[in-house]
Design a protein around this motif. Structure first.
Motif, PDB file in Angstrom:
ATOM      1  N   ARG A  71       0.866  -1.190   0.000  1.00 19.91           N
ATOM      2  CA  ARG A  71       0.000   0.000   0.000  1.00 19.91           C
ATOM      3  C   ARG A  71       0.898   1.233   0.000  1.00 19.91           C
ATOM      4  N   LEU A  72       1.008   1.876  -1.150  1.00 19.68           N
ATOM      5  CA  LEU A  72       1.915   3.011  -1.310  1.00 19.68           C
ATOM      6  C   LEU A  72       1.350   4.278  -0.674  1.00 19.68           C
ATOM      7  N   TRP A  73       0.053   4.439  -0.743  1.00 19.84           N
ATOM      8  CA  TRP A  73      -0.625   5.562  -0.102  1.00 19.84           C
ATOM      9  C   TRP A  73      -2.084   5.176   0.098  1.00 19.84           C
ATOM     10  N   ASN A  74      -2.749   5.879   0.994  1.00 19.02           N
ATOM     11  CA  ASN A  74      -4.163   5.623   1.266  1.00 19.02           C
ATOM     12  C   ASN A  74      -4.858   6.960   1.475  1.00 19.02           C
ATOM     13  N   LEU A  75      -5.502   7.426   0.404  1.00 18.04           N
ATOM     14  CA  LEU A  75      -6.203   8.703   0.455  1.00 18.04           C
ATOM     15  C   LEU A  75      -7.698   8.530   0.685  1.00 18.04           C
ATOM     16  N   GLN A  76      -8.141   7.279   0.788  1.00 21.49           N
ATOM     17  CA  GLN A  76      -9.563   7.030   1.016  1.00 21.49           C
ATOM     18  C   GLN A  76      -9.977   7.614   2.362  1.00 21.49           C
ATOM     19  N   GLY A  77     -11.099   8.292   2.344  1.00 21.21           N
ATOM     20  CA  GLY A  77     -11.585   8.906   3.571  1.00 21.21           C
ATOM     21  C   GLY A  77     -11.215  10.366   3.706  1.00 21.21           C
ATOM     22  N   LEU A  78     -10.233  10.825   2.936  1.00 19.82           N
ATOM     23  CA  LEU A  78      -9.883  12.243   2.991  1.00 19.82           C
ATOM     24  C   LEU A  78     -10.956  13.062   2.288  1.00 19.82           C
ATOM     25  N   PRO A  79     -11.277  14.245   2.811  1.00 16.16           N
ATOM     26  CA  PRO A  79     -12.341  15.065   2.219  1.00 16.16           C
ATOM     27  C   PRO A  79     -12.054  15.386   0.748  1.00 16.16           C
ATOM     28  N   GLY A  80     -13.049  15.180  -0.099  1.00 14.78           N
ATOM     29  CA  GLY A  80     -12.949  15.561  -1.507  1.00 14.78           C
ATOM     30  C   GLY A  80     -12.329  14.532  -2.422  1.00 14.78           C
ATOM     31  N   VAL A  81     -11.685  13.507  -1.861  1.00 15.20           N
ATOM     32  CA  VAL A  81     -10.992  12.536  -2.707  1.00 15.20           C
ATOM     33  C   VAL A  81     -11.979  11.703  -3.522  1.00 15.20           C
ATOM     34  N   GLU A  82     -13.030  11.217  -2.876  1.00 14.77           N
ATOM     35  CA  GLU A  82     -13.978  10.352  -3.588  1.00 14.77           C
ATOM     36  C   GLU A  82     -14.654  11.058  -4.760  1.00 14.77           C
ATOM     37  N   PRO A  83     -15.173  12.291  -4.593  1.00 17.21           N
ATOM     38  CA  PRO A  83     -15.765  12.963  -5.765  1.00 17.21           C
ATOM     39  C   PRO A  83     -14.747  13.266  -6.860  1.00 17.21           C
ATOM     40  N   ILE A  84     -13.490  13.520  -6.479  1.00 18.10           N
ATOM     41  CA  ILE A  84     -12.448  13.739  -7.486  1.00 18.10           C
ATOM     42  C   ILE A  84     -12.233  12.469  -8.294  1.00 18.10           C
ATOM     43  N   TRP A 143      -7.236   6.364  -5.652  1.00 18.59           N
ATOM     44  CA  TRP A 143      -8.144   5.679  -4.736  1.00 18.59           C
ATOM     45  C   TRP A 143      -7.543   4.405  -4.147  1.00 18.59           C
ATOM     46  N   VAL A 144      -6.886   3.602  -4.992  1.00 15.27           N
ATOM     47  CA  VAL A 144      -6.401   2.292  -4.541  1.00 15.27           C
ATOM     48  C   VAL A 144      -5.001   2.411  -3.935  1.00 15.27           C
ATOM     49  N   GLY A 145      -4.067   2.990  -4.680  1.00 18.36           N
ATOM     50  CA  GLY A 145      -2.750   3.299  -4.128  1.00 18.36           C
ATOM     51  C   GLY A 145      -1.860   2.121  -3.825  1.00 18.36           C
ATOM     52  N   THR A 146      -2.050   0.978  -4.511  1.00 18.41           N
ATOM     53  CA  THR A 146      -1.222  -0.195  -4.231  1.00 18.41           C
ATOM     54  C   THR A 146      -0.190  -0.413  -5.339  1.00 18.41           C
ATOM     55  N   SER A 147       0.805  -1.251  -5.033  1.00 17.96           N
ATOM     56  CA  SER A 147       1.807  -1.585  -6.038  1.00 17.96           C
ATOM     57  C   SER A 147       1.178  -2.346  -7.204  1.00 17.96           C
TER      58      SER A 147
END
Length: 237
Positions: A71-84, A143-147
């Motif tokens: 998991r390189l990054w996890n932006l899920q749950g951050l405000p505005g990420v899902e609509p982007i 959204w996913v952020g995996t290798s």
């Protein structure tokens, strides 16, 4: 450093992408030869019978393994990420599926043809499917952020970049000077030809039922997305 995160699925996915590229681009390269011997409609049917199962396997395997690896990054749950992410995904479909404008040719009801034009979305970019694929990959990487997602995105983008060269080459061989004129008046990078004054954006060209159809497909896919995830999860790939 441990590489336990580098699962076999990374290599399987890249192999599946290479296989699909050979099938899809290879049959595209053989189109003139095949149509001359088998007919345009029959060759389109063969193209679909080879490409669609390969694409289906890719989609199912991707969905089932998208969270594999590191998991390189996890932006899920951050405000505005899902609509982007959803917004970028919707825009990507508007670029990915301009070919759906000729549905009767795709289904081989009408004789499939190679079209040379510079209207509508082609004014923005000569290779909308490549641009749409890049946008789709950016959205899903956010959204996913995996290798595994990174490997998938690199494979898809490399295939479409090859398609840029391959497509231009085939059109050049087929149309010669006529394609050279279109190539000089359009651009690969979105909006570049417009910024350089070589092209003009005509908004009324986008007021076509086909664009409404693509928009409807995006809404339908948004609604079916959870069902698709659950359905693929029942396949043990």
């Amino acid at each position: 450093m441990s590489y336990d995160w580098l699962t076999a699925s990374h290599f399987i996915m890249f192999g599946l992408l290479i296989g699909f590229a050979f099938i899809h681009s290879g049959l595209a390269a053989l189109r003139s030869w095949g149509e001359a011997r088998l007919g345009a409609r029959f060759y389109r049917v063969l193209f679909a019978l080879a490409s669609l199962p390969a694409a289906t396997v890719l989609i199912i395997y991707f969905i089932n393994h998208r969270y594999d690896g590191l998991r390189l990054w996890n932006l899920q749950g951050l405000p505005g990420v899902e609509p982007i992410v959803w917004g970028l995904s919707a825009i990507s479909f508007l670029f990915l599926y301009p070919a759906t404008f000729n549905l009767l040719e795709i289904a081989a009801v009408q004789k499939p043809q190679v079209h040379l034009y510079e209207t509508g979305i082609i004014r923005i970019t000569r290779h909308p499917q490549m641009v749409g694929q890049v946008i789709w990959c950016v959205a899903h990487l956010l959204w996913v952020g995996t290798s595994f997602m990174l490997v998938t995105s690199l494979g898809l983008i490399l295939h479409h970049l090859f398609g840029v060269w391959h497509g231009d080459r085939r059109l050049s061989l087929r149309y010669g000077e006529a394609f050279a004129v279109v190539r000089d008046r359009t651009s690969i990078i979105p909006f570049l030809a417009i910024l350089h004054g070589r092209q003009t954006l005509v908004l009324k060209e986008f007021l076509r039922p086909a664009y409404g159809g693509v928009a409807g497909f995006v809404l339908l896919f948004w609604w079916l997305h959870p069902l698709l995830i659950r359905a693929t999860g029942n396949i043990g790939w």
